[in-house]
Design an enzyme around this catalytic site. Sequence first.
Site, mmCIF file in Angstrom:
data_model
loop_
_atom_site.group_PDB
_atom_site.id
_atom_site.type_symbol
_atom_site.label_atom_id
_atom_site.label_comp_id
_atom_site.label_asym_id
_atom_site.label_seq_id
_atom_site.Cartn_x
_atom_site.Cartn_y
_atom_site.Cartn_z
ATOM 1 N N LYS B 62 -21.418 35.922 26.093
ATOM 2 C CA LYS B 62 -21.618 37.155 26.850
ATOM 3 C C LYS B 62 -20.713 38.216 26.215
ATOM 4 O O LYS B 62 -19.622 37.896 25.721
ATOM 5 C CB LYS B 62 -21.229 36.891 28.311
ATOM 6 N N SER B 137 -24.859 39.135 36.155
ATOM 7 C CA SER B 137 -24.628 39.978 35.002
ATOM 8 C C SER B 137 -24.714 39.222 33.667
ATOM 9 O O SER B 137 -24.729 39.861 32.622
ATOM 10 C CB SER B 137 -23.245 40.634 35.105
ATOM 11 N N SER B 161 -22.952 35.647 38.939
ATOM 12 C CA SER B 161 -23.447 36.208 37.674
ATOM 13 C C SER B 161 -23.896 35.210 36.625
ATOM 14 O O SER B 161 -24.492 35.598 35.624
ATOM 15 C CB SER B 161 -22.383 37.122 37.057
#
Lengths: 474, 473
Positions: B62, B137, B161
Amino acid sequence: MSFEVIIGIEIHCELKTKTKMFSGAPVLFGEKANTCVNEIDLGHPGTLPSVNKKAVELAIKAASAFQCEIDPVLRFDRKNYYYSDLPKGYQITQQFYPIGKNGQVVIEVEGEQKVIRIQRMHMEEDTAKQFHNDSGTLIDFNRAGTPLIEIVSEADMRSGKEAAAYVEKIRMLLDYLEVSDVKMEEGSMRCDVNISLREKGTTAFGVKSEIKNLNSISNVQKAIEAEIERQTQILLSGGKVEQETRRYDEALKNTVLMRKKEGSVDYKYFPDPNLTPIRVDENWIKEIQASLPELPDARKKRYMNELGLNDYDAQQLIQNKEMAAFYDEVCKHCKEYKLIANWIITELSAALYKQNKTMKENPCKAEYLASMIQMIKAGEISSKQGKVVFEEIMQGKDPKKVVEEKGMKQMSDAGELLSIVTSVLDANPQSIEDFKNGKDRAVGFLVGQVMKASKGQANPTLTNQLIQEELKKR
Amino acid sequence: MNLETLRKQDVRKRCEEALMKAKEYQSVLNAVVTFYDIEEQLQNLEHVASDAPLYGVPVVLKDNINTKGVRTTASSVMLDQYVPVYDAHVVEKLKQAGAIIIAKASMDELGMGGTNLNAHTGKVNNPWDVQRISGGSSGGSAVLVASDVVALAIGTDTGDSIRKPAAFNGVVGIKPTYGRISRYGVIPYASSLDHVGYLTAQVKDAALALEVLAGRDDRDATSSYEAVGKYASNINSDMKGKKIAILGNVMDEIQNEQVKQNFDELMKKLEARGAIVERVHFDDQLMHLLLSVYYIIANAEATANHSNLDGIRFGLREDGDTLEEIMMNSRTKGFSSNVRKRFIIGSYALYTENQDKIYKKAQKVRRLIVEELKRALETYDAVIACAAPDVAPTQKECMNGKLKKIQQVADNHMVLGNFSGYPSMTVPTGYIDGLPIGVNITTKPFDEQTLFDIGVAIEEETGIQNQCAEVKV
C-alpha cells in the site's frame, strides 16, 4: 504604597544522555548543523518515538534530589502547535502526569533558610535551533529531540536574590547528580521567570510578566530587579501591568518587550497514542535513589559536623562539585581538615585562576598537597616555605623532592639550634638588657637574628621557646 | 495465486510476469500508484537463502508503507513527490524473507476513506465488476490480489481498511493483534487504531505471511514481545467444540436475503463440523455509536499525526510571506477537502473546552464497547458476522449514502477490531451474481491461530480458495 514581589521559575535542563529522548540519534554539542539527526528527529512520516531509558533514569535522579513524589507510571502527551522548529507539529511532553511532583529545595539568602516548593518536574523533548539572518531562517535540527526536564517552582520567591539562590541551588543539585551539563551560557540550562507585584497585605496575584532566555544566574537577579523596578513605576503612576513576554537586555540593563500575550494558545494536549503508559519497576527506582551521590547540603553538614569546618569554608567548598571532591580526596591522606580547606579555598583557587584553569583541570595531586600540609604541621617546613613548595606542586612536582632539592629542611634539632641561640645572645647584650627591663619586643628581634644566622631554616616556634629559656637563665 | 503454486515457477519469470500483469491491468483497474524496476531486487536475491519464506515472491505495498528511495505518496498531493529516507519495518522484513516488491498500490488519501474514491490517482476498479468500487482504504492492495497479480499485498487497517476491501474483492484480509506487526515506517492515520495487515488469496498464505511479518520491533513502542507462532504448520480445521458467537447486531440489520442465506448455511456447516454456534447481542446503544466514536478518535489522532506535513522540511511547499502563510498555503493545497474536514473535526474534539464532552467521552465509550467484545470472547473462541451488508456498491450508490444509515452497524462493525486491537480476518464465502461476499472473524488478542483454523474450515466448506477475477483488458 509598597509592594510584595511574587516570583515563580521554570527551568529547562538538557539531560546528559548519549542519544535523544525518543530517537537513537546522538546528542552532541557543537557539531556541524544537521549531522546529529535521523528520520525521527526530522518528523518524517511513519516515524515513531521510543522512550530513552537513560533519560528516565536521570529524570528519576533529579526528581529524587528535589524530594518529589515519583510517578511509577510513565505517561507522555502531545502538545500541539505549528512552528518551524517543531518537526512533528507537536512536542512530546508530560502534561497530565509529570514524573515528579510536590518537591522542594532549601535555599539560603543572607543567612536565612527558606523552602522553595517545586510544583512539578516533567520530561520532554527539545526543539530545533533557529538562526535568523537577512536571507531567511536557517534551522539546525541537532538539538531537536534532546531530552529535557522542566522544573516548575511554586511562586514562592520574593526577591531577585531568592530567585538567583533558587536557580543556583537547582544548578548545583543537577551538577552534583551529573544529570546535566547545566551550562546556562550554552543553553543546556534555561530559565524563564514569572514575576508579578501586589500591594503588601493583599492576597490576590497581580498581572505577571514572563522573562525568557536568561543566560546566567547573575542575569536572573539583575533582570528581576530591573523588572520589579519597571512594574513598580507602572503601578505607582497608576498604570496597569500587562501580561507579556519580555527578555533582559544586558546593555540596557532592563527588560524589553518580546511579545504581548493575546489570549492563551490552546495546545490541545492529549495522551500520545504511540507511547502507551510504561510501568517502571519500583525496585529500579529504589536502586537509582540508593545510588544517588552525596548532595551538596549533606556534604556541607558533614564538613561542619564531622570535619569541624566553619559555615563559610564548608559553603565555599561545596559550591564547586569538583573542588569538594578534591577536598575529600586530600582528606583521605591527611587529617588536617581545616588547614586543607584553607589551602584549597585560598591558595589553590588563586593559583588556578592565575593559570586560567578550572577545578576540573586542576594539575595538583591530592597526595602531594596532603604531604606538604603534613610537613608544615610537623614543623618540617614553615608556612612561608610551604607557599614556595605549593608553586612546585602546581607544576606536578613531589613536595618531598622539592624540599630536599631546595634544602628547605627546617632546623628543628634543639641541640643544633641552641648553639646558634647562644652565639646570637652573646653577640647582643643590649637585647638581653632590654628584655630584663620588660621590653618583650627584644625577643622578636633575637628570633629574627637566629633566623638570619640559620638562613631561614630555624623552626620559629622552637627558636622562640629556646630564646625565652636562655634569657631567663642569664 | 498462492505461494505454493508460485514457488514452482522460475523466480525471474514469476516476478516479471506479475509486474507485466500489473502494468497491463492498470488501464482497467487503476490499482497502482508507482511501478518498481525490479532488476536490483532480483540481483539482491543472491544474498538471500533460497529457502527464505518469501524467496522471489512478488508482492505489492500500500502506498503508505515507506520505501527508501522509492516515492511514497499515501495518495496525497502533499506527498506526491515524497521519497522516504528509510524503509518501513515491514519492508525490511519482506526483503529479508526474499520478497520482490513490484508496485505501490492505491489507497484513500492518508487512509481516510472506505471506498478508495478519495485517492489522488482516482477510483480503483473492482476486478469482478469495474463499475463497482474496490473499497478502501487498502483498495489497490485488495484488487491486485483479487486480479491474480500477486499472492500477497500489504495493507493497513484503521477502521476496516483491509477487511472491507477483502470482502468486496473476494480475498482474505487480516489485521492481526495491535502490536503484532510493527507500524514503524507506515504513514499513519490514527495511531491507536492503525494496524499493519495484508491480503492473500487463501488462508494458509495469510498464516505464512504472519510468520514473516510479526515480531517485536524496538522502534515501535506499542510492538509486542509475544512469541510468533508457527501458524501455517499448526493449522487445524477441526471445529469440534469450537465456540463461535454470531454477532446479532450485525445480522439483524442485513437486508439482502442472499447474503443472509449464505451466512446461515455456512454456520450450519460449521455446526455440522462440531462447532457450537450461538448468537450474542451487544448493547444496541453502544453499537450505534461505533461510527461517531471512531470518527472522533481517529480524526483527533490524525490531526496531530499529520501536523508534520507543514511544507517546511519535505513534501509540497507553497509560497507565503510568513511562516504561517507558507504552512497554511501548503496544507490547503496539499490535502483534499475531505481530509481537511477530518482534521477540523479532530481538532475540534481536542480543544480543551471540548475534550471532556467529545474526545474523552469517545474514549470512554470506546472502552465500554471493547468490554462487550471482551466479555463475549470470555465465553467464545471467536465472534463472527457478515463482513459487509452487501456486495461492493457502485460509485453512484456510494455517493447516495441511504443504505448506510439503515445498516450502520452492519457496515461499520469491523471497527470493533480496531477499538479492541483484537485480531480480525475476513474470508470470502460466496458470490452473488458474480460478486464476492465474505465473513469477518474476530478472536482473543494474539489468538491469530484460531482465526486461521476457522478460516481454513470455512475454505474447506465453501471451496473458495485462490479464486481470482478474470480481468479483460
